[in-house]
Design a protein around this motif. Sequence first.
Motif, short mmCIF file in Angstrom:
data_model
loop_
_atom_site.label_atom_id
_atom_site.label_comp_id
_atom_site.label_asym_id
_atom_site.label_seq_id
_atom_site.Cartn_x
_atom_site.Cartn_y
_atom_site.Cartn_z
N LEU A 143 -0.40 7.67 -5.93
CA LEU A 143 -1.60 8.36 -5.44
C LEU A 143 -2.05 7.73 -4.12
O LEU A 143 -2.36 8.44 -3.15
N ALA A 144 -2.06 6.40 -4.08
CA ALA A 144 -2.57 5.72 -2.88
C ALA A 144 -1.72 6.01 -1.65
O ALA A 144 -2.23 6.09 -0.53
N CYS A 145 -0.41 6.25 -1.85
CA CYS A 145 0.41 6.50 -0.66
C CYS A 145 0.19 7.92 -0.11
O CYS A 145 0.50 8.19 1.03
N GLN A 146 -0.40 8.79 -0.93
CA GLN A 146 -0.80 10.11 -0.39
C GLN A 146 -2.02 9.95 0.51
O GLN A 146 -2.20 10.67 1.48
N VAL A 147 -2.88 9.00 0.13
CA VAL A 147 -4.14 8.80 0.84
C VAL A 147 -3.93 8.02 2.14
O VAL A 147 -4.42 8.39 3.21
N TRP A 148 -3.21 6.89 2.00
CA TRP A 148 -2.95 6.04 3.18
C TRP A 148 -1.42 5.85 3.28
O TRP A 148 -0.91 4.80 2.83
N PRO A 149 -0.68 6.81 3.85
CA PRO A 149 0.79 6.71 3.85
C PRO A 149 1.32 5.37 4.40
O PRO A 149 2.31 4.85 3.92
N ASP A 150 0.61 4.79 5.39
CA ASP A 150 1.15 3.57 6.01
C ASP A 150 0.42 2.30 5.60
O ASP A 150 0.69 1.24 6.14
N ASP A 151 -0.57 2.46 4.71
CA ASP A 151 -1.46 1.31 4.53
C ASP A 151 -2.00 1.24 3.09
O ASP A 151 -3.20 1.13 2.90
N TYR A 152 -1.14 1.38 2.11
CA TYR A 152 -1.65 1.44 0.74
C TYR A 152 -1.35 0.19 -0.09
O TYR A 152 -1.85 0.04 -1.19
N THR A 153 -0.56 -0.73 0.46
CA THR A 153 -0.14 -1.86 -0.38
C THR A 153 -1.29 -2.78 -0.76
O THR A 153 -1.37 -3.23 -1.90
N GLU A 154 -2.20 -3.03 0.17
CA GLU A 154 -3.33 -3.94 -0.12
C GLU A 154 -4.15 -3.38 -1.30
O GLU A 154 -4.48 -4.09 -2.25
N PHE A 155 -4.46 -2.07 -1.22
CA PHE A 155 -5.23 -1.43 -2.29
C PHE A 155 -4.49 -1.60 -3.63
O PHE A 155 -5.07 -2.04 -4.62
N CYS A 156 -3.20 -1.28 -3.62
CA CYS A 156 -2.43 -1.33 -4.88
C CYS A 156 -2.32 -2.75 -5.41
O CYS A 156 -2.45 -2.98 -6.61
#
Length: 349
Positions: A143-156
């Motif tokens: 889900l997070a990679c749909q929201v921030w394709p280039d910047d989701y790792t920190e959130f996850c």
Amino acid sequence: MVSVSGFRTHTTHVHDNNQDLSSVQEVSDSFTWLLDDLPPGDSSSVETIPVIDLTDPDIVNRIGHACQTWGVFQITGHGVPVGLIDRLELQGRRFFSLPIDQKLKAARRPGDLSGYGQAPILSYFEKVMWSEGFTMAESPANLACQVWPDDYTEFCDVMEEYKKEMKALASKIMWLMLSSLVICKEDLEWSEPTEELDGSAVLHLNWYPRCPDPSRAIGMVPHTDSTFITILYPSSTAGLQVLQAHTAQAHWVSVDRVPGSLIINVGDLLHILTNGRFRSSLHQALVNQDKPRFSAPFFFGPPKDTLIGPLIKLTDADKGPLYRAVKMDEYLGLKKKHYQNALNLLKLA
Ligand SMILES: C=C1C[C@]23C[C@@]1(O)CC[C@H]2[C@@]12CCC[C@@](C)(C(=O)O1)[C@H]2[C@@H]3C(=O)O
Ligand SMILES: O=C(O)CCC(=O)C(=O)O
Ligand SMILES: [Fe+2]
């Protein structure tokens, strides 16, 4: 049980609520709730939910007593790093501050547990709550990679780390609760007698935007949680109220959070497992005119395919099983459809 018939409806509603609440200037009819037959709030109440330190030598008795009376308590001395909780709140706020179109890229799809949107229980109501949520039943990466394709790792990374910490804490607290009823590891057939209790782990984030007229809106309708236990990080902004139902006159009590504490709620499946000995607590969240509010409940339940019914040790000739057994998914479905009547539907004659 407390009646909420003032705003109850009987069909399942699909809300198409793609509104950005942070920019709404007026509380329209669809957000206006008639909470007329609920118990009154009591802001002058001196009562407060129990505060229990996990290092207390009398921990088992204190937790057992809290579960049989309030069904909710605060814990201190839990050992969850403050820095991790701060990072959780930062990432949660980062997500909810995004434009609505970007958040909707992670929208919860029909039939899924995970995703962004209104709380699932809303399908029971015609009205809309003043809140939005993001549920993570598994890794949030898809889900997070749909929201921030280039910047989701920190959130996850933060969500995964927090979830791991919560799962260990939930298992520890469940054992303390069950020990108070002299239940031991061997009594739970579904779990290996290892240190950590097997179970389902769902992390959820709530966001309550500032509301122009808090007296007409509700952040989260009164409800009990469905799983075994919830570990709630309520943040430092007030809003959570619990129903004190074990005294003659039921009334709402605002939770005054001890800094650094986490709130533990008994859920319906633990009420069933304990054959009604532990009370699942009714609670609600109010909204605020001055500032938005963040909260993060972690729901801990049984493994997906496990049937949960009253423990044999807690049934006897005087008090046979009060409920039929149910799996977590079935119960979550009953809750969405029947709201607070879900538990009654499982009652044995
Ligand atoms: C595991 C879960 C508990 C929950 C439904 C869910 O699948 C994820 C969201 C949870 C939540 C949070 C807000 C209140 C609530 C009643 C709701 O509608 O969604 C709870 C659900 C629950 O405990 O039944
Ligand atoms: O926001 C809160 O304090 C409570 C939220 C809640 O009860 C829930 O998400 O189940
Ligand atoms: Fe809740």
